[in-house]
Write a protein that holds these residues in place. Sequence first.
Motif, PDB file in Angstrom:
ATOM      1  N   GLN A 127       0.826  -1.205   0.000  1.00 30.83           N
ATOM      2  CA  GLN A 127       0.000   0.000   0.000  1.00 30.83           C
ATOM      3  C   GLN A 127       0.863   1.259   0.000  1.00 30.83           C
ATOM      4  O   GLN A 127       0.556   2.235  -0.691  1.00 30.83           O
ATOM      5  CB  GLN A 127      -0.924   0.003   1.216  1.00 30.83           C
ATOM      6  N   LEU A 128       1.948   1.214   0.792  1.00 33.84           N
ATOM      7  CA  LEU A 128       2.839   2.361   0.844  1.00 33.84           C
ATOM      8  C   LEU A 128       3.466   2.616  -0.517  1.00 33.84           C
ATOM      9  O   LEU A 128       3.532   3.771  -0.974  1.00 33.84           O
ATOM     10  CB  LEU A 128       3.924   2.119   1.895  1.00 33.84           C
ATOM     11  N   GLN A 129       3.916   1.559  -1.168  1.00 33.45           N
ATOM     12  CA  GLN A 129       4.536   1.722  -2.487  1.00 33.45           C
ATOM     13  C   GLN A 129       3.533   2.263  -3.494  1.00 33.45           C
ATOM     14  O   GLN A 129       3.875   3.090  -4.354  1.00 33.45           O
ATOM     15  CB  GLN A 129       5.100   0.376  -2.962  1.00 33.45           C
ATOM     16  N   GLU A 130       2.293   1.804  -3.381  1.00 35.27           N
ATOM     17  CA  GLU A 130       1.256   2.291  -4.292  1.00 35.27           C
ATOM     18  C   GLU A 130       0.996   3.782  -4.082  1.00 35.27           C
ATOM     19  O   GLU A 130       0.869   4.541  -5.055  1.00 35.27           O
ATOM     20  CB  GLU A 130      -0.028   1.495  -4.058  1.00 35.27           C
ATOM     21  N   ARG A 131       0.940   4.207  -2.815  1.00 34.73           N
ATOM     22  CA  ARG A 131       0.740   5.631  -2.522  1.00 34.73           C
ATOM     23  C   ARG A 131       1.919   6.465  -3.002  1.00 34.73           C
ATOM     24  O   ARG A 131       1.742   7.578  -3.529  1.00 34.73           O
ATOM     25  CB  ARG A 131       0.553   5.826  -1.015  1.00 34.73           C
TER      26      ARG A 131
END
Length: 355
Positions: A64-68
């Motif tokens: 999720q962090l990488q996507e954000r």
Amino acid sequence: MADDRTVGGTKARVPGSGLGRYVLVRFLLIIPTVFILVTLVFFVMRVVGDPITASVGGRLTPAQLQERLHAAGYDRPLLVQYAEYLGQVFTGDFGRSVTDNRAITEILVEYGTATLELVLFALVVAFVVGVPLGMLAAYLRDRWPDAVLRIFAILCYATPVFFAGLLLKLVFAVWLGWLPLSGRASPEVQLVLDQIAGSSGINILDALRTGRWDLISDVLAHAALPALALGLLTAGVFLRLVRTNLIGTLGREYVDAARSRGVAESRLVRKHAYKPALIPIVTVMGLQIAMMLGGAVLTETTFEWRGLGFQLTQYLGARDFVAVQGIVALLAVVVAVTNFVVDVIAALIDPRVRY
């Protein structure tokens, strides 16, 4: 455009041309000033890492962090991010906060009016306290009241604004109970002010529009201690400036001529030397407003005055560096424009400033 003409073999300056050139140069200096400040803020904020990891990274999975990060563009090279950020700034887009997804310009409009109100109140305190006491110190030069006033001036601008605020709260709100501890207005008064059609966000203006003395007195009571804490900081500077320049002006030839005609010393101070002594105050006004904006952060936090400074500390606590970066960059623009306006006013008052 030439600004000189040959008259009788000598060059004569054309009136007004110096002012126009001065204003143009000062206006053009806003651009590199804002550019340097925005650049410094951008790279200083990036020293701690990307804003999303800093603010919400602990609540997201790695995926999720990488996507954000990818959606926000923080996985791209730093120089690419910087170029894109500059493009946004020069179109008036300072980004959106990470924690509440609000436009930074919207935050400025909502909370900036409260900070503006506080700074205006503080300027009133600075002038009302600093200028008359500076005149009194010059009039009583080298006597014991002059020494007391000089010590008072040093204490004013040497005392940390948060300490002055805490001391004022302790004395006038806790011990004496004369003034409220915090806030911009009582909850019921703030509710009335917020419901006014076309509310300006500046409580004193909205209260004056209603014509109700109970609202006006409540707003003034809440503003008294924050304005004193922030205003005394600048009042000390004004006191010293007025005293020093008034003493210098009182030694001028035209003042000596008036004194020889029997003009009273008090009248010399009020009528002949007062206005020239105010010129240095105007010239340093931009710097003092910048100092007040810095002091407003601590003052608003101390008194829970919900302005830009108070909101800035909230975003710092949440590690929302996008919001912090945007607010600081906008304040830098405000300070640069304010300095330009003050420089123009100083040039209009004192022609010597232009050359």
